[in-house]
Design an enzyme around this catalytic site. Structure first.
Site, short mmCIF file in Angstrom:
data_model
loop_
_atom_site.label_atom_id
_atom_site.label_comp_id
_atom_site.label_asym_id
_atom_site.label_seq_id
_atom_site.Cartn_x
_atom_site.Cartn_y
_atom_site.Cartn_z
N VAL A 102 -34.14 35.88 20.30
CA VAL A 102 -35.02 34.72 20.34
C VAL A 102 -34.13 33.49 20.18
CG1 VAL A 102 -35.58 34.63 17.87
CG2 VAL A 102 -37.23 33.77 19.53
N CYS A 103 -34.54 32.41 20.82
CA CYS A 103 -33.83 31.14 20.75
C CYS A 103 -32.38 31.33 21.19
CB CYS A 103 -33.97 30.56 19.34
SG CYS A 103 -33.68 28.78 19.22
N THR A 104 -31.43 30.74 20.50
CA THR A 104 -30.04 30.80 20.94
C THR A 104 -29.35 32.12 20.59
OG1 THR A 104 -29.37 29.64 18.93
CG2 THR A 104 -29.74 28.30 20.92
N THR A 122 -33.78 30.96 26.71
CA THR A 122 -33.33 30.54 25.39
C THR A 122 -34.15 29.32 24.98
OG1 THR A 122 -31.37 30.08 24.05
CG2 THR A 122 -31.47 29.02 26.23
N GLY A 152 -37.69 32.14 24.01
CA GLY A 152 -37.37 30.73 23.84
C GLY A 152 -37.24 30.32 22.38
#
Length: 193
Positions: A102-104, A122, A152
């Site tokens: 998730v995310c970066t 991302t 994301g």
């Protein structure tokens, strides 16, 4: 199913906790009641990007022993993507059935080579940082490309967990978990390729 939840200094703790709070509920369903998880890291304690300390219960395990490896994001990913020791450890997840971020956290999957021929996403503010690592960045909330699932920004961690509940158990079980969480939202922006 055996799950590795990877933590590191500079993690966004909500990326981790949002996912964890949902995914641990796999243990309440007959089909996935034997699910276990370890909170993994290179040291016995990590500090999130705001200074909160979190204990790790398994230090530097061989990630190939897990069915699912989850990597959250956070500002720490910017340095770790170039940290050979850390990325070599992440590469030990090559044989894990599912690689999830998730995310970066996707930057770390990418640096380990797991996104080479994959479509991924991302945090919307850093699509450009992900581009060198994957076949194509898809500007959406969740992307499933084979056994790799990327999501994301931080709020997506809950939707990602619910997506996996549906994948592993079913839609009815997602509704049960959503009621437990008092989560009235329906995920949008899910792309499966």
């Amino acid at each position: 199913m055996k799950i590795a939840l990877v933590l590191f200094n500079g993690v966004t703790i909500l990326d981790f906790v949002g996912f964890y709070d949902v995914i641990y509920r796999l243990s309440i369903f007959n089909k996935t009641k034997d699910t276990t998880w370890d909170i993994c890291g290179l040291t016995d304690e990590v500090t999130d990007e705001l200074g909160m300390r979190v204990k790790v219960n398994v230090i530097r395990p061989d990630l190939s022993k897990y069915d699912l490896v989850f990597i959250p994001g956070g500002m720490g990913t910017r340095k770790l993507k170039d940290d050979n020791e850390f990325i070599d450890w992440i590469r030990s997840a090559e044989s894990a059935t599912y690689k999830i971020s998730v995310c970066t956290g996707s930057l770390l999957l990418g640096a380990a080579g797991f996104l080479k021929d994959k479509r991924a996403t991302t945090h919307p503010n850093v699509y450009d940082l992900l581009e060198p690592y994957c076949k194509k960045v898809i500007k959406t909330r969740i992307v499933k490309d084979g056994n790799v699932i990327t999501a994301g920004g931080v709020a997506t961690s809950i939707d990602l967990g619910l997506f996996l509940i549906e994948l592993f158990v079913g839609a009815e079980e997602v509704n049960i978990v959503k009621k437990q969480l008092d989560y009235p939202y329906t995920a949008v922006g899910i792309v499966e390729v």
